[in-house]
Design a protein around this motif. Structure first.
Motif, PDB file in Angstrom:
ATOM      1  N   ARG A  91      37.114  62.795  80.181  1.00 17.15           N
ATOM      2  CA  ARG A  91      36.278  61.364  79.282  1.00 17.15           C
ATOM      3  C   ARG A  91      34.961  62.010  78.865  1.00 17.15           C
ATOM      4  NH1 ARG A  91      35.453  56.654  82.503  1.00 17.15           N
ATOM      5  NH2 ARG A  91      33.579  57.478  82.981  1.00 17.15           N
ATOM      6  N   ARG A  95      33.124  62.105  75.281  1.00 17.77           N
ATOM      7  CA  ARG A  95      32.149  61.891  75.171  1.00 17.77           C
ATOM      8  C   ARG A  95      30.420  62.657  74.856  1.00 17.77           C
ATOM      9  NH1 ARG A  95      32.730  56.913  73.967  1.00 17.77           N
ATOM     10  NH2 ARG A  95      33.311  55.511  75.134  1.00 17.77           N
ATOM     11  N   THR A  96      30.520  63.515  75.731  1.00 16.68           N
ATOM     12  CA  THR A  96      29.475  64.279  74.745  1.00 16.68           C
ATOM     13  C   THR A  96      29.668  64.844  73.290  1.00 16.68           C
ATOM     14  OG1 THR A  96      29.538  65.823  77.417  1.00 16.68           O
ATOM     15  CG2 THR A  96      28.362  66.560  75.153  1.00 16.68           C
ATOM     16  N   MET A  99      27.511  62.107  72.002  1.00 17.49           N
ATOM     17  CA  MET A  99      26.246  62.039  72.570  1.00 17.49           C
ATOM     18  C   MET A  99      25.775  63.349  71.206  1.00 17.49           C
ATOM     19  SD  MET A  99      25.595  59.780  74.368  1.00 17.49           S
ATOM     20  CE  MET A  99      26.466  58.709  74.512  1.00 17.49           C
ATOM     21  N   MET A 102      25.369  61.554  67.805  1.00 13.68           N
ATOM     22  CA  MET A 102      23.891  60.662  68.039  1.00 13.68           C
ATOM     23  C   MET A 102      23.184  61.143  67.952  1.00 13.68           C
ATOM     24  SD  MET A 102      22.582  58.781  70.510  1.00 13.68           S
ATOM     25  CE  MET A 102      23.175  58.368  71.662  1.00 13.68           C
ATOM     26  N   ASN A 103      23.193  62.060  68.649  1.00 13.93           N
ATOM     27  CA  ASN A 103      21.313  62.475  68.691  1.00 13.93           C
ATOM     28  C   ASN A 103      21.024  63.662  67.670  1.00 13.93           C
ATOM     29  OD1 ASN A 103      20.137  64.282  71.817  1.00 13.93           O
ATOM     30  ND2 ASN A 103      18.781  63.154  70.199  1.00 13.93           N
ATOM     31  N   CYS A 125      19.179  64.998  75.200  1.00  8.37           N
ATOM     32  CA  CYS A 125      19.992  64.188  76.215  1.00  8.37           C
ATOM     33  C   CYS A 125      18.316  63.771  77.247  1.00  8.37           C
ATOM     34  CB  CYS A 125      20.650  64.945  77.077  1.00  8.37           C
ATOM     35  SG  CYS A 125      21.636  66.638  75.600  1.00  8.37           S
ATOM     36  N   CYS A 128      17.116  59.736  77.016  1.00 10.44           N
ATOM     37  CA  CYS A 128      17.507  58.870  77.757  1.00 10.44           C
ATOM     38  C   CYS A 128      17.689  59.186  79.007  1.00 10.44           C
ATOM     39  CB  CYS A 128      18.535  58.360  76.798  1.00 10.44           C
ATOM     40  SG  CYS A 128      17.799  57.756  74.717  1.00 10.44           S
ATOM     41  N   HIS A 129      18.479  60.358  78.624  1.00  7.66           N
ATOM     42  CA  HIS A 129      19.516  60.372  80.278  1.00  7.66           C
ATOM     43  C   HIS A 129      18.439  60.201  81.703  1.00  7.66           C
ATOM     44  CE1 HIS A 129      23.731  59.890  79.693  1.00  7.66           C
ATOM     45  NE2 HIS A 129      23.051  60.489  78.601  1.00  7.66           N
ATOM     46  N   PRO A 135      21.567  56.266  81.203  1.00 10.04           N
ATOM     47  CA  PRO A 135      20.751  55.409  80.868  1.00 10.04           C
ATOM     48  C   PRO A 135      20.264  53.981  81.082  1.00 10.04           C
ATOM     49  CG  PRO A 135      20.885  57.004  79.144  1.00 10.04           C
ATOM     50  CD  PRO A 135      22.355  56.457  80.207  1.00 10.04           C
ATOM     51  N   HIS A 137      19.960  50.305  81.049  1.00 11.83           N
ATOM     52  CA  HIS A 137      20.334  49.253  80.113  1.00 11.83           C
ATOM     53  C   HIS A 137      18.908  48.577  79.688  1.00 11.83           C
ATOM     54  CE1 HIS A 137      25.295  49.806  79.410  1.00 11.83           C
ATOM     55  NE2 HIS A 137      24.739  51.434  80.328  1.00 11.83           N
ATOM     56  N   ARG A 141      24.258  44.802  81.816  1.00  7.29           N
ATOM     57  CA  ARG A 141      25.404  46.083  82.196  1.00  7.29           C
ATOM     58  C   ARG A 141      26.529  45.571  81.742  1.00  7.29           C
ATOM     59  NH1 ARG A 141      25.208  51.407  83.587  1.00  7.29           N
ATOM     60  NH2 ARG A 141      23.212  51.266  84.083  1.00  7.29           N
ATOM     61  N   ARG A 146      35.362  51.980  82.028  1.00  4.25           N
ATOM     62  CA  ARG A 146      35.125  52.110  80.396  1.00  4.25           C
ATOM     63  C   ARG A 146      35.654  53.181  79.856  1.00  4.25           C
ATOM     64  NH1 ARG A 146      29.749  55.142  82.250  1.00  4.25           N
ATOM     65  NH2 ARG A 146      30.328  54.021  84.429  1.00  4.25           N
TER      66      ARG A 146
HETATM   67  C1  HEC Z   1      19.290  57.602  72.396  1.00  3.08           C
HETATM   68  C2  HEC Z   1      20.326  58.073  74.163  1.00  3.08           C
HETATM   69  C3  HEC Z   1      20.525  58.557  74.151  1.00  3.08           C
HETATM   70  C4  HEC Z   1      20.567  60.073  74.536  1.00  3.08           C
HETATM   71  C5  HEC Z   1      19.578  60.566  73.177  1.00  3.08           C
HETATM   72  C6  HEC Z   1      21.797  61.099  74.669  1.00  3.08           C
HETATM   73  N1  HEC Z   1      22.488  59.358  75.350  1.00  3.08           N
HETATM   74 FE1  HEC Z   1      24.506  60.019  76.536  1.00  3.08          FE
HETATM   75  N2  HEC Z   1      23.962  57.879  76.978  1.00  3.08           N
HETATM   76  C7  HEC Z   1      24.158  57.378  76.216  1.00  3.08           C
HETATM   77  C8  HEC Z   1      23.966  55.630  77.046  1.00  3.08           C
HETATM   78  C9  HEC Z   1      23.661  54.426  76.307  1.00  3.08           C
HETATM   79  C10 HEC Z   1      25.158  55.929  77.476  1.00  3.08           C
HETATM   80  C11 HEC Z   1      26.239  54.958  77.850  1.00  3.08           C
HETATM   81  C12 HEC Z   1      26.239  54.704  79.372  1.00  3.08           C
HETATM   82  C13 HEC Z   1      26.405  53.996  80.220  1.00  3.08           C
HETATM   83  O1  HEC Z   1      28.117  53.279  79.655  1.00  3.08           O
HETATM   84  O2  HEC Z   1      26.262  52.398  80.834  1.00  3.08           O
HETATM   85  C14 HEC Z   1      25.344  56.989  77.664  1.00  3.08           C
HETATM   86  C15 HEC Z   1      26.871  57.775  77.919  1.00  3.08           C
HETATM   87  C16 HEC Z   1      26.808  59.651  78.104  1.00  3.08           C
HETATM   88  C17 HEC Z   1      28.105  60.219  78.823  1.00  3.08           C
HETATM   89  C18 HEC Z   1      29.274  59.245  79.428  1.00  3.08           C
HETATM   90  C19 HEC Z   1      28.235  58.946  80.877  1.00  3.08           C
HETATM   91  C20 HEC Z   1      29.265  58.295  82.349  1.00  3.08           C
HETATM   92  O3  HEC Z   1      29.229  57.795  83.236  1.00  3.08           O
HETATM   93  O4  HEC Z   1      30.719  57.033  80.967  1.00  3.08           O
HETATM   94  C21 HEC Z   1      27.601  60.914  78.780  1.00  3.08           C
HETATM   95  C22 HEC Z   1      28.661  62.763  78.791  1.00  3.08           C
HETATM   96  C23 HEC Z   1      26.326  61.597  78.203  1.00  3.08           C
HETATM   97  N3  HEC Z   1      26.043  60.244  78.000  1.00  3.08           N
HETATM   98  C24 HEC Z   1      25.946  63.202  77.334  1.00  3.08           C
HETATM   99  C25 HEC Z   1      25.055  63.013  76.617  1.00  3.08           C
HETATM  100  C26 HEC Z   1      24.571  64.479  76.110  1.00  3.08           C
HETATM  101  C27 HEC Z   1      25.677  65.695  76.641  1.00  3.08           C
HETATM  102  C28 HEC Z   1      23.236  63.973  75.379  1.00  3.08           C
HETATM  103  C29 HEC Z   1      22.231  65.277  74.367  1.00  3.08           C
HETATM  104  C30 HEC Z   1      23.053  65.592  73.468  1.00  3.08           C
HETATM  105  C31 HEC Z   1      23.367  62.568  75.429  1.00  3.08           C
HETATM  106  N4  HEC Z   1      24.352  62.150  76.144  1.00  3.08           N
HETATM  107  C32 HEC Z   1      22.164  62.673  74.970  1.00  3.08           C
HETATM  108  C33 HEC Z   1      22.631  57.346  76.213  1.00  3.08           C
HETATM  109  C34 HEC Z   1      21.365  58.512  74.741  1.00  3.08           C
END
Ligand code: HEC
Ligand code: HEC
Length: 161
Positions: A91, A95-96, A99, A102-103, A125, A128-129, A135, A137, A141, A146
């Motif tokens: 998953r 999701r990546t 992300m 979005m990023n 990444c 936020c992470h 990250p 909330h 939460r 999920r």
């Molecule tokens: C603007 C903030 C933000 C950025 C930038 C961001 N993320 Fe996230 N990411 C989040 C949030 C919010 C969640 C949801 C966390 C949750 O479900 O509690 C998340 C969830 C994830 C998850 C799922 C984790 C899980 O346990 O379900 C992955 C994988 C992930 N991000 C990878 C990335 C990667 C790789 C990058 C960079 C390319 C990235 N994220 C950039 C905010 C961000």
């Protein structure tokens, strides 16, 4: 006091992180070894399932992998089946890709348009992470399981993904 009443022994955080770094480096070293001579080739022509990182070199893809792992505080297994790197079963792999979209939009369409900042202002990444899978909330939460993102094969019934 019996054994079962004792608090579980947990390793200090710094050591846990370091272990993850070593684990990632182990996989990267293994891949680099098997990809000798192909380091600067376009990743799309060497790997099987490059969609988001088209045009990057093999070396760039591998260092991005390490950066993602670092940003989320995880090893490769968080997103991969390590005996089948191209697999989308995880998953977190799907999701990546979401992300990344979005990023990119955040940087390109929003942050770059904000007046009064010294540009370029970019987030990654890590912004936020900050070495966390999830990250913090803003607000409560959400509860419950999920969802699996769209776009990949459905995992077998009952699979943990
Ligand atoms: C603007 C903030 C933000 C950025 C930038 C961001 N993320 Fe996230 N990411 C989040 C949030 C919010 C969640 C949801 C966390 C949750 O479900 O509690 C998340 C969830 C994830 C998850 C799922 C984790 C899980 O346990 O379900 C992955 C994988 C992930 N991000 C990878 C990335 C990667 C790789 C990058 C960079 C390319 C990235 N994220 C950039 C905010 C961000
Ligand atoms: C946060 C999730 C995440 C982590 C952590 C991660 N990867 Fe990836 N990896 C991906 C995604 C997503 C892709 C597909 C990229 C694309 O679509 O271009 C990928 C692609 C790859 C590929 C290309 C596979 C193919 O045949 O197409 C390899 C090899 C790879 N990763 C190795 C690693 C290694 C080694 C690590 C640990 C150091 C790692 N990855 C850590 C998400 C991750």
């Amino acid at each position: 006091m019996s054994m079962s009443e004792q608090a579980p022994q947990t390793a200090p955080k710094a050591i846990a992180k370091d272990t993850m770094m070593l684990d990632r480096e182990k996989y990267i070293a293994f891949l680099k070894d098997s990809l000798k001579g192909k380091e600067s080739m376009v990743a799309d022509s060497v790997f099987k399932n490059i969609k988001s990182l088209k045009g990057k070199s093999v070396d760039q893809v591998l260092s991005i992998m390490n950066n993602w792992g670092h940003a989320l505080g995880v090893t490769c297994k968080f997103c991969h089946e390590v005996n089948n790197w191209a697999s989308e079963k995880s998953r977190n792999h799907l999701r990546t890709r979401e992300m990344i979209v979005m990023n990119d939009r955040l940087n390109r369409d929003l942050l770059s348009q904000m007046k009064g900042f010294r540009q370029p202002v970019t987030m990654g990444c890590i912004s936020c992470h900050n070495e966390m899978k999830e990250p913090p909330h803003d607000g409560p939460r959400p509860q419950g399981p999920r969802q699996r993102p769209e776009g990949g094969p459905k995992p077998p019934e009952g699979a943990k993904n």
